[in-house]
Design a protein around this motif. Structure first.
Motif, short mmCIF file in Angstrom:
data_model
loop_
_atom_site.label_atom_id
_atom_site.label_comp_id
_atom_site.label_asym_id
_atom_site.label_seq_id
_atom_site.Cartn_x
_atom_site.Cartn_y
_atom_site.Cartn_z
N PHE A 10 0.79 -1.17 -0.08
CA PHE A 10 0.06 -0.23 -0.07
C PHE A 10 0.90 1.09 0.01
O PHE A 10 0.39 2.22 -0.67
CB PHE A 10 -0.90 0.00 1.11
CG PHE A 10 -1.85 1.28 1.42
CD1 PHE A 10 -2.58 1.58 0.71
CD2 PHE A 10 -1.16 2.32 2.34
CE1 PHE A 10 -3.54 2.91 0.95
CE2 PHE A 10 -1.81 3.18 2.64
CZ PHE A 10 -3.00 3.72 1.80
N PHE A 11 1.73 1.16 0.86
CA PHE A 11 2.79 2.62 0.89
C PHE A 11 3.64 2.90 -0.55
O PHE A 11 3.59 3.82 -0.79
CB PHE A 11 3.81 2.08 2.02
CG PHE A 11 4.89 3.27 2.35
CD1 PHE A 11 4.69 4.68 2.79
CD2 PHE A 11 6.31 3.14 1.70
CE1 PHE A 11 5.60 5.53 2.93
CE2 PHE A 11 6.90 4.06 1.78
CZ PHE A 11 6.89 5.16 2.20
N THR A 12 4.03 1.63 -0.96
CA THR A 12 4.59 1.68 -2.25
C THR A 12 3.90 2.29 -3.46
O THR A 12 4.19 3.26 -4.24
CB THR A 12 5.15 0.22 -2.73
OG1 THR A 12 6.10 -0.06 -1.62
CG2 THR A 12 6.05 0.62 -3.74
N VAL A 13 2.84 1.69 -3.52
CA VAL A 13 1.52 2.16 -4.49
C VAL A 13 1.16 3.78 -4.14
O VAL A 13 1.20 4.48 -5.13
CB VAL A 13 0.58 1.26 -4.78
CG1 VAL A 13 -0.27 1.86 -5.83
CG2 VAL A 13 1.17 -0.12 -4.99
N ALA A 14 1.01 3.96 -3.00
CA ALA A 14 0.51 5.13 -2.72
C ALA A 14 1.43 6.46 -2.87
O ALA A 14 1.14 7.53 -3.01
CB ALA A 14 0.15 5.19 -1.16
N SER A 15 2.89 5.92 -3.09
CA SER A 15 4.00 6.94 -3.33
C SER A 15 3.99 7.64 -4.74
O SER A 15 4.41 8.59 -4.79
CB SER A 15 5.11 6.33 -2.95
OG SER A 15 5.37 5.22 -3.85
N PHE A 16 3.05 6.81 -5.58
CA PHE A 16 3.00 7.41 -6.96
C PHE A 16 1.66 7.32 -7.36
O PHE A 16 1.41 7.60 -8.62
CB PHE A 16 4.07 6.39 -7.90
CG PHE A 16 3.64 4.95 -8.09
CD1 PHE A 16 2.64 4.43 -8.81
CD2 PHE A 16 4.38 4.10 -7.18
CE1 PHE A 16 2.54 3.13 -9.11
CE2 PHE A 16 4.12 2.60 -7.30
CZ PHE A 16 3.12 2.26 -8.34
N SER A 17 0.70 6.79 -6.63
CA SER A 17 -0.94 6.84 -7.18
C SER A 17 -1.54 7.42 -6.07
O SER A 17 -1.48 7.57 -4.91
CB SER A 17 -1.15 5.33 -7.63
OG SER A 17 -2.30 5.15 -8.27
N SER A 18 -3.04 6.99 -6.53
CA SER A 18 -4.08 7.55 -5.54
C SER A 18 -4.03 6.35 -4.37
O SER A 18 -3.96 5.38 -4.64
CB SER A 18 -5.29 7.90 -6.25
OG SER A 18 -5.89 6.76 -6.67
N LEU A 19 -4.98 6.82 -3.25
CA LEU A 19 -5.17 6.10 -2.07
C LEU A 19 -6.07 4.91 -2.49
O LEU A 19 -5.86 3.79 -2.24
CB LEU A 19 -5.69 7.07 -0.96
CG LEU A 19 -4.60 7.63 -0.13
CD1 LEU A 19 -5.30 8.15 0.85
CD2 LEU A 19 -3.59 6.89 0.32
N PRO A 20 -7.27 5.16 -3.15
CA PRO A 20 -7.97 4.14 -3.81
C PRO A 20 -7.37 3.13 -4.40
O PRO A 20 -7.65 1.70 -4.41
CB PRO A 20 -9.02 4.83 -4.47
CG PRO A 20 -9.20 6.30 -3.90
CD PRO A 20 -7.69 6.63 -3.61
N VAL A 21 -6.50 3.49 -5.39
CA VAL A 21 -5.87 2.29 -6.30
C VAL A 21 -4.75 1.56 -5.36
O VAL A 21 -4.70 0.52 -5.50
CB VAL A 21 -4.90 3.12 -7.43
CG1 VAL A 21 -4.25 2.39 -8.08
CG2 VAL A 21 -6.03 3.94 -8.29
N ALA A 22 -4.17 2.23 -4.44
CA ALA A 22 -3.28 1.75 -3.61
C ALA A 22 -4.06 0.71 -2.67
O ALA A 22 -3.52 -0.46 -2.65
CB ALA A 22 -2.49 2.70 -2.50
N LEU A 23 -5.27 1.17 -2.26
CA LEU A 23 -5.98 0.21 -1.46
C LEU A 23 -6.29 -1.17 -2.11
O LEU A 23 -6.47 -2.32 -1.66
CB LEU A 23 -7.16 0.82 -0.76
CG LEU A 23 -6.91 1.84 0.35
CD1 LEU A 23 -8.24 2.37 0.73
CD2 LEU A 23 -6.67 0.91 1.58
N VAL A 24 -6.63 -0.83 -3.37
CA VAL A 24 -7.23 -2.06 -4.04
C VAL A 24 -6.22 -3.15 -4.67
O VAL A 24 -6.17 -4.25 -4.33
CB VAL A 24 -7.73 -1.62 -5.56
CG1 VAL A 24 -8.03 -2.83 -6.55
CG2 VAL A 24 -9.18 -0.62 -5.51
N ILE A 25 -4.77 -2.71 -4.68
CA ILE A 25 -3.79 -3.36 -5.25
C ILE A 25 -3.03 -3.97 -4.23
O ILE A 25 -2.66 -5.18 -3.87
CB ILE A 25 -2.76 -2.53 -5.74
CG1 ILE A 25 -3.24 -1.83 -7.13
CG2 ILE A 25 -1.35 -3.12 -5.90
CD1 ILE A 25 -2.17 -1.01 -8.00
N SER A 26 -3.03 -3.30 -2.60
CA SER A 26 -2.82 -3.95 -1.64
C SER A 26 -3.97 -5.05 -1.07
O SER A 26 -3.28 -6.19 -0.56
CB SER A 26 -2.79 -3.05 -0.26
OG SER A 26 -3.92 -2.39 -0.04
#
Length: 277
Positions: A62-78
């Motif tokens: 989540f932290f990694t994806v949120a560093s370059f994308s939006s929180l919703p996208v990071a949540l779904v990927i995590s």
């Protein structure tokens, strides 16, 4: 001699941890691990620790994806990464439990439906509801930083993930402690866990759960931690009562359902604490 004994005890405990990790995740474990039904039953003491590891890894994604994308996208990927880690083990249990409880009239009918590998309407709806609510609750947690000890929404979500994954496995272990195993299927998911876990197993699991409570207290607030603790105690009582009424005990599927629903309980409790602040 004492040193040798200590090394043997450490090796035995490490073996139990590897068994717990292999049982609950798709993470490779050493081929030298000694397996037996008794060992796996004792490995329940480390289920919460495995949950902490799962929570930490999903939080890292989540932290990694949120560093370059939006929180919703990071949540779904995590969340998707979490499915890969566990193979959807707990979600499958939730779906089977919903199908069994929703479609069966008698205890035997419910158990029979739960053993069916196919998913029904109740199971599909339960998965949709739980996964959607999990996403929405985590999204809301990101916006409560004004009432917490940490102002970063990303860190708050990460702590919520770690705590919820840990505490939900602690709760599943306590369900095992409170109820008898009821499925007679040799292929049942929790067949190796049919025996009651010991007091030591329970204590280690509860201690690991309190680490998660301490994380909530430190990063959210002491009030958040207390509300989460009270909510989980209430949930445990209600879940045990429900399982007694429905099937007279627990199965592997109901442990999965307990984990999923108690994970939601943690997120709901964290958010509800804002009412008192």
């Amino acid at each position: 001699m004492s040193e040798q004994s200590g090394q043997n005890k450490f090796a035995a405990e490490l073996n139990l941890f590897w068994l717990a990790l292999g049982f609950f995740t798709r993470i490779p474990i050493p081929g030298s691990v000694s397996f037996s039904q008794q060992h796996l039953n004792r490995a329940s003491r480390y289920f919460a620790l495995v949950g902490l590891l799962i929570g930490a890894l999903t939080a890292l994604v989540f932290f990694t994806v949120a560093s370059f994308s939006s929180l919703p996208v990071a949540l779904v990927i995590s969340m998707g990464f979490g499915f890969l880690l566990t193979g959807g083990f707990h979600e499958d249990g939730l779906a089977d439990t919903a199908d069994g409880f929703g479609g069966g009239w008698t205890q035997q009918q419910k158990l029979s439906i739960m053993k069916d590998s196919r998913i029904g309407s109740y199971g599909s709806l339960a998965l949709w509801f739980v996964l959607t609510l999990k996403f929405l609750l985590l999204s809301d947690i990101a916006f409560i930083s004004a009432h917490t000890n940490v102002t970063s929404p990303i860190i708050l979500v990460m702590i919520a993930l770690i705590a919820a994954h840990t505490l939900s496995r602690t709760l599943a272990t306590l369900v095992m402690r409170c109820l008898p195993y009821v499925s007679d299927s040799e292929q049942a998911k929790s067949k190796p866990l049919a025996e009651h876990n010991s007091r030591m197993d329970r204590n280690i699991s509860v201690f690991t759960g309190f680490i998660a409570i301490a994380l909530i207290a430190g990063c959210f607030s002491l009030l958040h931690a207390l509300i989460v603790l009270v909510a989980l105690v209430i949930f445990l009582g209600l879940m045990v009562k429900l399982l007694k009424k429905q099937i007279g005990g627990f199965t592997g599927d109901t442990l999965g359902a307990s984990q999923q629903l108690s994970e939601l309980t943690v997120y709901l409790a964290v958010l509800s604490a804002g009412v008192f602040l």
